[in-house]
Design an enzyme around this catalytic site. Structure first.
Site, PDB file in Angstrom:
ATOM      1  N   ASP A 110       0.857  -1.187   0.000  1.00 44.85           N
ATOM      2  CA  ASP A 110       0.000   0.000   0.000  1.00 44.85           C
ATOM      3  C   ASP A 110       0.894   1.238   0.000  1.00 44.85           C
ATOM      4  O   ASP A 110       1.808   1.329  -0.821  1.00 44.85           O
ATOM      5  CB  ASP A 110      -0.981  -0.051   1.174  1.00 44.85           C
ATOM      6  CG  ASP A 110      -1.932   1.130   1.229  1.00 44.85           C
ATOM      7  OD1 ASP A 110      -2.814   1.240   0.369  1.00 44.85           O
ATOM      8  OD2 ASP A 110      -1.786   1.971   2.143  1.00 44.85           O
ATOM      9  N   HIS A 310      -7.194  -5.838  -1.401  1.00 40.25           N
ATOM     10  CA  HIS A 310      -6.127  -4.875  -1.169  1.00 40.25           C
ATOM     11  C   HIS A 310      -5.128  -5.312  -0.111  1.00 40.25           C
ATOM     12  O   HIS A 310      -3.963  -4.914  -0.161  1.00 40.25           O
ATOM     13  CB  HIS A 310      -6.744  -3.538  -0.757  1.00 40.25           C
ATOM     14  CG  HIS A 310      -5.730  -2.468  -0.504  1.00 40.25           C
ATOM     15  ND1 HIS A 310      -4.906  -1.975  -1.493  1.00 40.25           N
ATOM     16  CD2 HIS A 310      -5.385  -1.808   0.636  1.00 40.25           C
ATOM     17  CE1 HIS A 310      -4.107  -1.042  -0.979  1.00 40.25           C
ATOM     18  NE2 HIS A 310      -4.370  -0.932   0.301  1.00 40.25           N
TER      19      HIS A 310
END
Length: 331
Positions: A110, A310
């Site tokens: 991320d 994610h």
């Protein structure tokens, strides 16, 4: 601050490292060449809990940091303290303190992925290889990302979470009013288990949590004890530092221009999930691997995990470890 006590994982050794401009807490396990692991938003060293032991057992020192603003690391009170220049300096400072005589290996997820990409780009002598999870390396930007999301979302009246994060105060207040609920909704909204459409489409001016789903039963990749750890960390630290990362697009753009034309000239690796909106740049990147090859000289793999959202290394720890460990051993 509570330490990690979930019985199925071995508690790592924690050190606080003077990185130069900040004190950074690091979870350390193993001995051997240094691998620095950098997390994203809203996470902590703990997002690497499934990777520390396998990397250590493979013959490396695994060192997962709390990015400044998080957990046990320093939490400056100025927005500018969370720019890319500062965060890459923290990573370099930790690496130098833990392994002063040799370059380190970097892995990020991320926001941690741009942090490690740009750490290697700005200090190629300090790092020997770099891997990114979720966010590919796209080179030195041609314009600030704030201009891109304003054009694509805000100017058309559409909500975009990074636009919501720009003003200091309201985003922090919304997150801190119910830390557990905020984390559950945010984690669930872009995980691979959430049905299509879980991340709501709404108008600019809405808040982040409007329309977001808190599932009755959370997916098994995040246990109640795991969530407890995150809740304790963010209850203690607050969200100003983590959210302020999103308030530095213009500063980041200006700092990175000095590296225009430079490629990452070291072994690289990319891992992402096909249900992760960050992996394809929210639909802007048709082929993340092809884009990466324009900016790196030695891409040693692009791994796309079917059905993964994610939270790559938390959702699919065994698959991620089966990619990372052989890559590390092959360097």
């Amino acid at each position: 601050m509570p330490e990690f006590m979930t019985p199925q994982f071995r508690t790592p050794r924690f050190r606080t490292i003077d990185a130069g401009a900040a004190q950074i807490r690091v979870a350390v396990e193993g001995q051997g060449p240094l691998v620095v692991l950098v997390h994203g938003f809203p996470e902590s060293w703990f997002s690497w809990r499934h990777q520390l032991e396998p990397i250590a057992k493979a013959g490396f020192t695994a060192a997962a940091i709390d990015v400044r603003g998080y957990g046990g690391s320093d939490k400056p009170g100025e927005v500018a303290a969370y720019d890319m220049e500062s965060l890459t300096a923290d990573v370099a400072g930790v690496a130098k303190a833990l392994q002063p005589d040799a370059p380190a290996i970097l892995i990020g997820h991320d926001w941690g992925a741009p942090i490690v990409w740009n750490s290697a780009l700005s200090r190629p002598e300090a790092f020997s290889a770099v891997a990114g999870l979720s966010v590919p390396f796209s080179g030195v930007p041609n314009r600030p990302f704030s201009e891109i999301f304003t054009e694509a979302f805000t100017s058309k009246g559409h909500f975009f979470y990074q636009a919501w994060f720009q003003d200091v105060g309201p985003p922090e207040a919304e997150a801190e009013a119910d830390v557990r609920g905020f984390l559950r909704k945010f984690y669930y909204g872009i995980c691979g288990d959430a049905p299509d459409g879980t991340w709501p489409q709404k108008k600019h001016g809405a808040t982040l949590l409007e329309g977001m789903v808190d599932p009755e039963v959370f997916p098994a990749w995040l246990t109640p004890e795991d969530l407890d750890y995150y809740v304790d960390e963010f209850t203690a630290s607050g969200f100003f530092g983590p959210i302020s990362r999103y308030r530095n697009h213009e500063r980041d753009f200006a700092w990175l221009q000095q590296f225009r034309g430079r490629k990452l000239d070291m072994p690289t690796l990319l891992v992402g999930g096909d249900r992760d909106p960050a992996f394809n740049g929210f639909g802007r990147i048709a082929d993340p691997g092809a884009m990466m090859r324009e900016h790196v000289s030695d891409l040693r793999g692009v791994h796309v995990l079917p059905g993964c959202g994610h939270w790559t290394q938390q959702e699919r720890p065994a698959e991620v470890n089966a990619i990372l460990v052989p890559w590390l051993k092959g360097l």
